[in-house]
Design a protein around this motif. Structure first.
Motif, mmCIF file in Angstrom:
data_model
loop_
_atom_site.group_PDB
_atom_site.id
_atom_site.type_symbol
_atom_site.label_atom_id
_atom_site.label_comp_id
_atom_site.label_asym_id
_atom_site.label_seq_id
_atom_site.Cartn_x
_atom_site.Cartn_y
_atom_site.Cartn_z
ATOM 1 N N GLN A 83 -5.851 1.089 -5.367
ATOM 2 C CA GLN A 83 -7.667 0.803 -4.968
ATOM 3 C C GLN A 83 -7.046 -1.333 -5.118
ATOM 4 O O GLN A 83 -7.747 -1.920 -3.840
ATOM 5 N N ARG A 84 -6.668 -1.717 -5.621
ATOM 6 C CA ARG A 84 -6.222 -3.215 -5.026
ATOM 7 C C ARG A 84 -5.485 -3.106 -3.988
ATOM 8 O O ARG A 84 -5.495 -4.305 -3.705
ATOM 9 N N ALA A 85 -4.018 -2.153 -4.161
ATOM 10 C CA ALA A 85 -3.296 -2.681 -2.217
ATOM 11 C C ALA A 85 -4.233 -2.339 -1.176
ATOM 12 O O ALA A 85 -4.843 -2.914 -0.618
ATOM 13 N N ILE A 86 -5.065 -1.157 -1.403
ATOM 14 C CA ILE A 86 -6.151 -1.442 -0.556
ATOM 15 C C ILE A 86 -7.076 -2.636 -0.342
ATOM 16 O O ILE A 86 -7.343 -3.098 0.850
ATOM 17 N N LEU B 134 0.800 -1.356 -0.211
ATOM 18 C CA LEU B 134 -0.101 0.212 -0.434
ATOM 19 C C LEU B 134 0.569 0.963 -0.461
ATOM 20 O O LEU B 134 0.295 2.557 -0.704
ATOM 21 N N ASP B 135 2.213 1.369 0.914
ATOM 22 C CA ASP B 135 2.935 2.170 1.151
ATOM 23 C C ASP B 135 3.145 2.434 -0.765
ATOM 24 O O ASP B 135 3.882 3.745 -1.159
ATOM 25 N N ALA B 136 4.121 1.652 -1.230
ATOM 26 C CA ALA B 136 4.140 1.576 -2.455
ATOM 27 C C ALA B 136 3.120 1.984 -3.205
ATOM 28 O O ALA B 136 4.070 2.925 -3.868
ATOM 29 N N ARG C 275 -2.738 2.961 -14.116
ATOM 30 C CA ARG C 275 -2.416 1.298 -13.808
ATOM 31 C C ARG C 275 -1.772 1.909 -12.131
ATOM 32 O O ARG C 275 -1.994 1.228 -11.508
ATOM 33 N N ALA C 276 -1.424 2.580 -12.446
ATOM 34 C CA ALA C 276 -0.877 2.895 -10.495
ATOM 35 C C ALA C 276 -2.511 3.267 -10.037
ATOM 36 O O ALA C 276 -2.661 3.190 -8.553
ATOM 37 N N ARG C 277 -3.528 4.056 -10.790
ATOM 38 C CA ARG C 277 -4.745 4.246 -9.438
ATOM 39 C C ARG C 277 -5.513 3.135 -9.290
ATOM 40 O O ARG C 277 -5.923 2.611 -8.648
ATOM 41 N N ARG D 39 2.951 5.352 -3.269
ATOM 42 C CA ARG D 39 4.162 7.082 -3.764
ATOM 43 C C ARG D 39 4.335 6.585 -5.333
ATOM 44 O O ARG D 39 4.138 7.158 -5.844
ATOM 45 N N THR D 40 4.029 5.107 -5.827
ATOM 46 C CA THR D 40 3.959 5.098 -7.196
ATOM 47 C C THR D 40 3.208 6.200 -8.212
ATOM 48 O O THR D 40 2.898 6.609 -8.499
ATOM 49 N N GLN D 41 2.136 5.931 -7.288
ATOM 50 C CA GLN D 41 0.767 6.950 -7.848
ATOM 51 C C GLN D 41 1.321 8.426 -7.778
ATOM 52 O O GLN D 41 0.805 9.421 -8.893
ATOM 53 N N ALA D 42 1.609 9.052 -6.972
ATOM 54 C CA ALA D 42 2.933 10.452 -6.995
ATOM 55 C C ALA D 42 3.418 10.583 -7.977
ATOM 56 O O ALA D 42 3.389 11.149 -8.718
ATOM 57 N N SER D 43 4.319 9.121 -8.026
ATOM 58 C CA SER D 43 5.240 9.646 -9.386
ATOM 59 C C SER D 43 4.984 9.737 -10.947
ATOM 60 O O SER D 43 5.023 10.248 -11.380
ATOM 61 N N MET D 44 3.618 8.857 -10.353
ATOM 62 C CA MET D 44 2.682 8.707 -12.346
ATOM 63 C C MET D 44 2.201 10.336 -11.960
ATOM 64 O O MET D 44 1.914 10.713 -13.508
ATOM 65 N N ALA D 45 1.871 10.303 -11.114
ATOM 66 C CA ALA D 45 0.900 11.516 -11.437
ATOM 67 C C ALA D 45 1.692 13.226 -11.960
ATOM 68 O O ALA D 45 1.343 13.763 -12.580
ATOM 69 N N GLU D 46 3.293 12.460 -11.204
ATOM 70 C CA GLU D 46 4.205 13.967 -11.303
ATOM 71 C C GLU D 46 4.142 13.386 -12.979
ATOM 72 O O GLU D 46 4.427 14.661 -13.962
ATOM 73 N N ARG D 47 4.631 12.774 -13.383
ATOM 74 C CA ARG D 47 5.319 12.313 -14.624
ATOM 75 C C ARG D 47 4.458 12.587 -15.711
ATOM 76 O O ARG D 47 4.468 13.249 -16.625
ATOM 77 N N ALA D 48 3.022 12.248 -15.451
ATOM 78 C CA ALA D 48 1.880 12.708 -16.527
ATOM 79 C C ALA D 48 1.726 14.456 -16.302
ATOM 80 O O ALA D 48 1.224 14.728 -18.132
#
Length: 426
Positions: A412-415, A352-354, A406-408, A357-366
């Protein structure tokens, strides 16, 4: 005229050198880019189905649910048998004795007997305690089976959400590629672009169409798997509530309860094996009618008998050893289950923590790729940039959008996996 032709030939040669790299990239419309498909749009249900309803539907189709009533009836029947005062089925004996085949002196004897098996001391109570332990562990075992099925439903819903996101982005990519190909074709006709640019744009449009078809086939395959699992056409949203910041395992976790009840049942079975050291005793009640000779009066008598089998090691030792082995296995399984649920919870928290972080990173990349693509597209429209640069920017934006989508879904999958590790059903 000679200088202009040399310029066109040089530009054509550079474009051909960049074709292999540009073909692997995506294209975009000259209009402002479409928004990234969100998780809600990627996994929108077709019939208002919730994840809990999907789990209920899948459970109704499972073998464990369909056989649950019969298994409960089996336990109830065994409990009724253990409550009876006889230990087994009665038997009847009918016999006749006469001398008609030797001297035929008129001897006649008729005998009827009813044999009733009875409980040995302490065996009835031990059998009832074993059945009580089995009944206590029935519901936790059903909950474990339901929880495992919920994991399959959650994973299937996540897979469909990812596939639908990829399909939506592939359709957007194809639409943008067609628009770009039309724009490049107009530039070629106007003499502003080389013919190779038009061919390259058309090739990329065909590549986007192939990618769209592959994404649609992958989505259809996953939807069919979902239909086989749940019997439902609609795929629900992955919108489970996130647990508290520091979740802990509850003693009511289905896996822990099932393992504990298996230990209790194994202990009760061992107690029954140590108590039931011989076959059931039986009481016989019979009546005899006898005539000694022709003309003699018939005599009636009543017979009472008790049968007491002896217990031997040949009968008892294997049963007791098997019961002890089952108890050892149940205790080892309980220890393994405790370690497993702790490990699964730790892994789910780390994932979940990963995922965050992945979603935040991918949002900045997008965000960055969107800005770059907008600037490059504007420069291309003004003639300040070439087509390969435009394609590289479009391809980077598409990859960034796909990674963010995919990160989004991954968050939700991690939750869902965290709820699964905590033993929580949707």
């Amino acid at each position: 005229m000679l200088d202009f032709s040399s310029f066109r030939l040089s530009r054509l040669a550079c474009a051909w050198l960049l074709v292999p790299a540009a073909i692997t990239l995506a294209s975009a419309q000259t209009a402002p880019p479409r928004p990234i498909p969100s998780l809600a749009g990627a996994a929108a249900p077709t019939g208002g189905t919730t994840l809990r309803e999907a789990v209920d539907a899948a459970w109704a189709l499972s073998p464990a649910a369909r056989s649950a009533d019969s298994r409960r009836a089996q336990l109830q029947a065994r409990e009724r048998a253990a409550s009876s005062w006889i230990n087994g089925s009665p038997s009847a004996l009918l016999a006749q004795r006469s001398d008609r085949f030797n001297n035929n002196g008129g001897l006649r004897e008729y005998e009827a007997e009813l044999d009733l098996p009875i409980w040995s001391p302490g065996v009835r109570g031990a059998a009832q305690r074993e059945l009580a332990a089995l009944r206590l562990g029935f519901d936790p075992q059903q909950q474990v089976a339901r929880l495992k099925l919920a994991a399959e439903v959650r994973e299937a819903a996540a897979s469909v959400a990812v596939a639908r996101t990829e399909r939506d982005l592939a359709e957007r990519k194809h639409s943008e590629a067609l628009t770009l190909a039309q724009d490049v074709e107009r530039r070629v006709k106007a003499g502003d672009s080389a013919r190779v640019d038009g061919l390259q744009a058309q090739s990329l449009a065909q590549q986007a169409a192939s990618g769209r078809e592959q994404a649609q086939q992958a989505l259809a395959r996953l939807q069919n798997q979902w239909l086989a699992l749940t019997g439902l056409a609609g795929v629900p949203l992955l919108d489970e509530t996130q647990p508290s910041a520091n979740p802990v395992l509850s003693p009511e976790h289905p896996a822990l309860q099932a393992a504990q009840t298996r230990v209790q049942a194994a202990q009760a079975t061992l107690e029954l094996s140590e108590t039931d050291k011989r076959d059931p005793m039986s009481i016989g009640v019979g009546i005899t009618r006898e005539r000694s000779a022709f003309g003699a009066a018939s005599e009636n008598s009543v017979r009472l008998a008790i049968k007491i089998p002896f217990g031997t090691d040949n009968r008892n030792a294997p049963r007791i050893a098997a019961a002890r082995a089952e108890l050892d296995a149940a205790q080892a399984e309980l220890d393994a289950t405790q370690r497993q649920v702790q490990t699964e919870l730790a892994s789910a928290l780390a994932e979940l923590d990963a995922a965050r972080r992945t979603q935040a990173s991918m949002a900045e990349r997008a965000r960055l790729s969107t800005e770059v693509q907008a600037l490059v597209a504007k420069a291309y429209r003004l003639g300040e940039s070439d087509l390969p640069t435009r394609l590289r920017a479009d391809g980077e934006k598409f990859e960034a959008d796909l990674s963010l989508a995919r990160a989004r879904v991954g968050l939700q999958r991690a939750i869902s996996q965290l709820n699964q590790a905590l033993g929580l059903l949707p």
